[in-house]
Design a protein around this motif. Structure first.
Motif: not given
Length: 397
Positions: A286-304
């Motif tokens: 459900g995209g839980s990990l990306a939601a936990l990390l949030g919008d961060r400059p070091w997070l370059r790509f997320t996919e669910f």
């Protein structure tokens, strides 16, 4: 004031929207943390409806028990905003319009070219024991009330955008200035990979029942915390340090951070120290990990991906999950990739995680408690713990 040391407090959250469950009370938690930090013990927290008798009785009882009573809410202009009336009745004093507050209130409507609603005039009330607390973010001044017994009542507005600045800018510094609180030292350890009951078993009943230093465990949404605190006059810091070392000897392998550090903050520090950036791909979470990390400059790509999506189905194996993580790295231009897959396992959830670095790979599987939405959230927490551990295992440049 000044004859009585402010060492104990009660918090009264006033508003029928709280007692019927329409609004969550975040104010009390913020105030309790702030007071605890300066050594004021919060003895009780109550939510109360917008009715005069319950609020008056609660204020009166809280004054009998504690040095400081802090109310939030009930300072609006409508007939059901009754905090001022309750405090005035408790102290046997009559509210009256303060000319300076009235002028300030009327000016806000005049600036907008609007007629002043006369019902708002109650927001300019004061009683003899009260002085006004400025509210730059709303129309409801707070009250700082000096009690006949040398204790205090502080009345704050309910909206957090008004309450928090008033508390931080005008109340807390004043409390500190008048000597509120006691010398207190504390440390908070944040743990993962262990439940609160297992943690309590490892710490032991003797340690958890000790009064000074006090060792307490708290199950948070994102971790299990241990708070170690002492109020010993000259030895608080030493006592906390000694007990912390003992606790670390018992459960140190589970500690991933201290204080109020969040998972994104810890991950960000670990990545920045090594000059790395992250890409994330998740399957059936459900995209839980990306939601936990949030919008961060070091997070370059997320996919669910849903579990039955063609790409997910074609990459069911551990090698397939690694391939998905490497693809995410390529698409995002990242130097670290994490692939996470969640699967039902009876009433619980099985989590497969692969973390891929520039020249290393870490794979791990875990079973997390519960299924469904709870299982997906716990899958994300397991994954972020594995990710942080894997990154920290890499040498610094």
């Amino acid at each position: 004031m000044g004859r009585r040391r402010i060492l104990t407090a009660e918090l009264l959250s006033i508003g029928s929207e709280l007692t019927v469950g329409e609004t969550r009370d975040t104010n009390a938690g913020d105030l309790a943390r702030s007071l605890t930090a300066i050594g004021v013990a919060v003895e009780r927290i109550q939510a109360l409806p917008d009715r005069l008798e319950p609020v008056r009785d609660a204020v009166s009882s809280a004054m009998d028990r504690t040095d400081l009573v802090v109310t939030t809410g009930g300072l609006g202009p409508t007939p059901d905003d009754l905090t001022r009336e309750a405090v005035a009745a408790t102290l046997g004093q009559t509210p009256a319009v303060d000319p300076e507050l009235e002028e300030w209130l009327r000016s806000m409507w005049e600036r907008r070219g609007l007629p002043f609603p006369e019902m708002n005039l109650k927001q300019a009330w004061l009683i003899p024991a009260a002085s006004a607390l400025a509210n730059p973010n709303g129309t409801a001044p707070g009250w700082w009330v000096e009690r006949p017994d040398d204790g205090l009542v502080v009345c704050l507005p309910g909206p957090p955008r008004e309450m928090r600045p008033m508390w931080t800018d005008f109340v807390l510094p004043r409390l500190v200035e008048c000597g509120a609180g006691s010398d207190v030292a504390s440390r908070t350890l944040r743990l993962a990979g262990i439940g609160e009951s297992q943690l309590a078993d490892l710490l032991g009943e003797g340690l958890l029942r000790a009064r000074d230093p006090e060792v307490a465990t708290y199950a948070r949404a994102d971790a299990v915390d241990i708070r170690i605190s002492s109020r010993a006059a000259m030895q608080a810091s030493d006592r906390v340090a000694t007990t912390t070392e003992h606790v670390l000897g018992l459960v140190g392998s589970y500690v991933w951070a201290e204080g109020e550090t969040t998972w994104p903050e810890a991950i960000g520090v670990a990545l920045d120290e090594r000059g790395l950036e992250l890409a994330v791909v998740e399957v059936a979470t459900g995209g839980s990990l990306a939601a936990l990390l949030g919008d961060r400059p070091w997070l370059r790509f997320t996919e669910f991906l849903a579990a039955d999506a063609p790409t997910a189905s074609a990459h069911r194996s551990p090698a397939g999950l690694e391939a998905l993580a490497r693809r995410a790295m390529d698409v995002g231009g990242a130097t670290v990739g994490i692939g996470v897959r969640a699967r039902p396992r009876g009433a619980d959830t099985a989590v497969s995680v692969v973390v891929v670095g520039p020249d290393w790979v870490h794979r791990e599987r875990r079973i997390v408690f519960l299924g469904g939405a709870n299982g997906r959230l716990r899958s994300a927490l397991a994954a972020v713990h594995i990710l942080l551990t894997a990154i920290r295992a890499q040498p610094l440049p």
